[in-house]
Design a protein around this motif. Structure first.
Motif, mmCIF file in Angstrom:
data_model
loop_
_atom_site.group_PDB
_atom_site.id
_atom_site.type_symbol
_atom_site.label_atom_id
_atom_site.label_comp_id
_atom_site.label_asym_id
_atom_site.label_seq_id
_atom_site.Cartn_x
_atom_site.Cartn_y
_atom_site.Cartn_z
ATOM 1 N N ARG A 40 -51.239 -13.527 -6.048
ATOM 2 C CA ARG A 40 -51.227 -12.179 -5.547
ATOM 3 C C ARG A 40 -52.638 -11.979 -5.107
ATOM 4 O O ARG A 40 -52.744 -11.331 -3.830
ATOM 5 C CB ARG A 40 -50.627 -11.120 -6.422
ATOM 6 N N ASP A 41 -53.834 -12.004 -5.767
ATOM 7 C CA ASP A 41 -55.061 -11.762 -5.499
ATOM 8 C C ASP A 41 -55.437 -12.635 -4.350
ATOM 9 O O ASP A 41 -56.152 -12.022 -3.333
ATOM 10 C CB ASP A 41 -55.943 -11.862 -6.546
ATOM 11 N N HIS A 42 -54.854 -13.752 -4.108
ATOM 12 C CA HIS A 42 -55.299 -14.659 -3.091
ATOM 13 C C HIS A 42 -54.687 -14.190 -1.902
ATOM 14 O O HIS A 42 -55.566 -14.136 -0.825
ATOM 15 C CB HIS A 42 -54.985 -16.233 -3.403
ATOM 16 N N LEU A 43 -53.649 -13.850 -1.891
ATOM 17 C CA LEU A 43 -52.656 -13.316 -0.347
ATOM 18 C C LEU A 43 -53.432 -11.799 -0.258
ATOM 19 O O LEU A 43 -53.521 -11.782 1.145
ATOM 20 C CB LEU A 43 -51.359 -13.270 -0.879
ATOM 21 N N THR A 44 -53.848 -11.066 -1.214
ATOM 22 C CA THR A 44 -54.316 -9.811 -0.870
ATOM 23 C C THR A 44 -55.788 -9.988 -0.443
ATOM 24 O O THR A 44 -56.211 -9.321 0.837
ATOM 25 C CB THR A 44 -54.373 -8.944 -2.192
ATOM 26 N N ARG A 45 -56.513 -10.889 -0.714
ATOM 27 C CA ARG A 45 -57.761 -11.073 -0.016
ATOM 28 C C ARG A 45 -57.628 -11.682 1.462
ATOM 29 O O ARG A 45 -58.441 -11.342 2.341
ATOM 30 C CB ARG A 45 -58.577 -12.334 -0.918
ATOM 31 N N SER A 46 -56.578 -12.453 1.641
ATOM 32 C CA SER A 46 -56.352 -12.819 2.944
ATOM 33 C C SER A 46 -55.916 -11.789 3.727
ATOM 34 O O SER A 46 -56.440 -11.762 5.204
ATOM 35 C CB SER A 46 -55.634 -14.014 3.179
ATOM 36 N N TYR A 47 -55.131 -10.911 3.304
ATOM 37 C CA TYR A 47 -54.634 -9.850 3.953
ATOM 38 C C TYR A 47 -55.869 -8.763 4.500
ATOM 39 O O TYR A 47 -56.089 -8.392 5.864
ATOM 40 C CB TYR A 47 -53.516 -8.957 3.360
ATOM 41 N N VAL A 48 -56.640 -8.709 3.628
ATOM 42 C CA VAL A 48 -57.584 -7.692 3.710
ATOM 43 C C VAL A 48 -58.722 -8.337 4.687
ATOM 44 O O VAL A 48 -59.244 -7.504 5.551
ATOM 45 C CB VAL A 48 -58.420 -7.417 2.486
#
Length: 485
Positions: A40-48
Motif C-alpha cells: 500500500r505504501d509502495h503504490l501510494t508513493r507511485s501515485y503521488v
C-alpha cells in the motif's frame, strides 16, 4: 532413557500446541499485514509521484524524488515520433509499447492541456483505458493512476511524455515504480506457513489420538487369536501409564490362571491313584446295584475335574492360531459321529452365484457360480474350535436327540449352527446355562457338569465372535459365530 521419559503428558502437549498455534497465527498475521502495508505504501508513493510528475511536466518544475526527466535530441524526437524505439539508447528488447493520451477536465483550461504518454516495457502492455476515462478526475490524478499501475507489476518501463506542443521528454522513474523498489511480498509465504502448520498440528493431534485408538482396538481383541503377552509402551505419558497398568494386570491374570491350571493338573494326577483303588475295591462289591453306583460316583468325580481342567486350559489361550478349512473340520467331525451311529447330519453348503456383466454380443447379463468344492478358510485354533463344535453337537444329542449342522459364511464371519429336535428349553434359558456349572432342569436324566457351553462361549470370544441361540424349524439352534481373519 526409560520408556516413561519418551512421551509428553497430554496437558503439556496441549499447552505446547496452543502456544505453537498462537505463534504461528501471529507470524502469519505479521507477514500478511507487513506485506499488505508495504504494498500500500509502495503504490501510494507511485501515485503521488505521478501527480507531482504531471505538475513538473506542465510547469517545468523539478521532478519528484526518484524520477528523472531528460530532454531528447532532435534525432531522438524523430525516432519517438516514428516509433523507432529500438534505435534509442538503453531501451528494453523486445519493446512493448503502450500509448496513452491524458486530458484534464474540460472546465479547467490549464488541466485541460493534453498529455501524450508512451510507455515502453520489456514484458507487457498496460491496460490504462479504464484509469484515464474517469471524467471526474484531474489529469494529474489520471497520471498518478498510471504510475501506480506501473508499480503494480514487476517491470522496468521507460516513459516518453509530451505536454501539449512541448518537445518529447524521456522519464526514468525506476527508483519509484521499478521492480527493485517493490517490497518483498510475504503473503504467499504466510499462506504456505499456515498450511504447513495446520498439517503438522493436525498430524500431531491425529497421531496422539491414534495411539489411544490402536491400544483400545488391540485391547478389545486381546483374547482373540492370541493377543500379545505385553503391549508396547508408547504414546503420551498418560497412555504409557495405562499400558503399563494393563500389562501388570494381564501378567497377574496369566499367573493366576496358570497356577489354577497347575493346581488342577496336580489334583487330577493325585486323584488318579485313589480313583483306581476305588474302582478295584468297587469291583469286589457283590451287590451289582451298589457297585454300579460306586463306579458312577467315581466317573462323575474324575469327569468333573477333567472338565474344569479343560475349561482352565481354554482360558489360558495357549494354542497358536493357524489358517485352516472350517468346512473340512466340520465335515470330519460330522463323519466321526455318523461312523458311530449318532444322528448327526450336515446341511449341504449353498453354492453362491453371482450376476455377470453384459457384453457387446449378449443383450442380457449372464450368471455364474463358484465351484461346489469351495472351502471356508479361517484363522483359528483347531483343537479349541473342534472342542467347541463337539460340545454343541453333544448338547444337541443329549437334550434334543438329533443334531443338524449347518455352516454359512460371509467375507468377515463364519457361522456354525447346530439345531436339535426340541429340548424343551427356550433361548433365554439356554443362554442362562452358559454360566459355569449351570445346567438345565433335566440334570437328573442327563449327565454333565455345566461347563460345556461355558467352554464354547470362551472359544467364541477368543476367535472374535460370540455364541447365541435362536428358535429353529424343529427345535433350538445354537449359533457359533467367529471372525474369519
Amino acid at each position: 532413557m526409560t520408556a516413561k521419559s519418551q512421551g509428553l503428558r497430554l496437558n503439556t502437549l496441549g499447552v505446547l500446541l496452543v502456544a505453537a498455534c498462537f505463534l504461528t497465527a501471529y507470524a502469519t498475521a505479521w507477514m500478511w499485514s507487513s506485506s499488505t502495508n508495504g504494498w500500500r505504501d509502495h503504490l501510494t508513493r507511485s501515485y503521488v509521484a505521478g501527480v507531482s510528475l504531471y505538475d513538473s511536466l506542465r510547469t517545468r518544475a523539478d521532478p519528484p524524488v526518484g524520477v528523472d526527466i531528460s530532454p531528447l535530441s532532435q534525432v531522438a524526437q524523430t525516432q519517438v515520433m516514428q516509433g523507432d524505439f529500438w534505435q534509442l539508447p538503453n531501451m528494453p528488447q523486445p519493446a512493448f509499447v503502450t500509448n496513452v493520451s491524458i486530458k484534464g477536465q474540460g472546465h479547467d483550461p490549464v488541466s485541460g492541456e493534453s498529455l501524450a504518454l508512451i510507455i515502453v516495457s520489456d514484458s507487457l502492455q498496460y491496460n490504462v483505458s479504464e484509469l484515464i476515462s474517469n471524467g471526474r478526475q484531474s489529469a494529474a490524478q489520471k497520471l498518478g493512476n498510471v504510475t501506480q499501475l506501473l508499480a503494480t507489476y514487476c517491470s522496468e518501463p521507460i516513459l516518453f511524455a509530451r505536454m501539449g506542443a512541448q518537445d518529447w521528454k524521456r522519464i526514468d522513474g525506476q527508483d519509484v515504480w521499478g521492480c527493485h523498489t517493490a517490497p518483498t511480498d510475504l503473503r504467499l509465504a504466510a499462506i504456505l506457513l499456515a498450511l504447513v502448520a495446520l498439517a503438522v498440528f493436525t498430524t500431531l493431534v491425529r497421531d496422539t489420538s491414534a495411539h489411544f485408538e490402536r491400544f483400545a482396538r488391540t485391547l478389545r481383541n486381546h483374547r482373540r487369536l492370541g493377543g500379545p503377552q505385553r503391549y508396547p509402551v508408547q504414546g503420551p505419558e498418560e497412555l504409557r501409564d495405562i499400558v503399563q497398568a494393563v500389562n501388570q494386570y494381564l501378567g497377574r491374570e496369566r499367573d493366576q490362571i496358570a497356577k489354577r491350571a497347575t493346581v488342577l493338573s496336580g489334583v487330577s494326577h493325585d486323584l488318579g491313584t485313589p480313583a483306581t483303588r476305588l474302582r478295584l475295591r468297587a469291583a469286589l462289591v457283590q451287590d451289582a446295584e451298589l457297585r454300579e453306583k460306586f463306579e458312577a460316583d467315581i466317573d462323575s468325580m474324575t469327569g468333573m475335574i477333567e472338565s474344569v481342567l479343560t475349561y482352565t486350559r481354554a482360558e489360558l489361550n495357549e494354542e497358536a492360531p493357524r489358517e485352516l478349512s472350517l468346512t473340512s473340520l466340520v465335515e470330519a467331525l460330522v463323519d466321526d459321529y455318523q461312523d458311530t451311529g449318532q444322528p448327526v447330519t450336515l446341511a449341504a453348503l449353498e453354492t453362491p452365484s453371482f450376476q455377470g456383466g453384459g457384453s457387446v454380443f449378449m443383450s442380457n447379463a449372464g450368471r455364474g457360480s463358484l465351484p461346489s468344492e469351495q472351502r471356508i478358510l479361517v484363522s483359528a485354533r483347531p483343537i479349541s474350535l473342534k472342542r467347541a463344535i463337539s460340545n454343541l453337537i453333544e448338547n444337541a444329542l443329549k437334550y434334543g436327540r438329533k443334531a443338524k449342522v449347518e455352516l454359512v459364511a460371509t467375507a468377515e464371519h463364519a457361522t456354525l449352527t447346530v439345531e436339535d429336535e426340541g429340548s424343551g428349553m427356550t433361548a433365554a434359558e439356554i443362554e442362562a446355562a452358559v454360566a459355569p456349572f449351570t445346567r438345565g432342569d433335566n440334570t437328573q436324566a442327563i449327565d454333565g457338569y455345566g461347563l460345556g457351553l461355558t467352554i464354547v462361549a470362551t472359544v467364541a470370544e477368543q476367535h472374535g465372535g460370540t455364541l447365541y441361540f435362536e428358535a429353529g424349524t424343529a427345535g433350538m439352534r445354537a449359533c457359533l459365530k467367529i471372525q474369519r481373519h
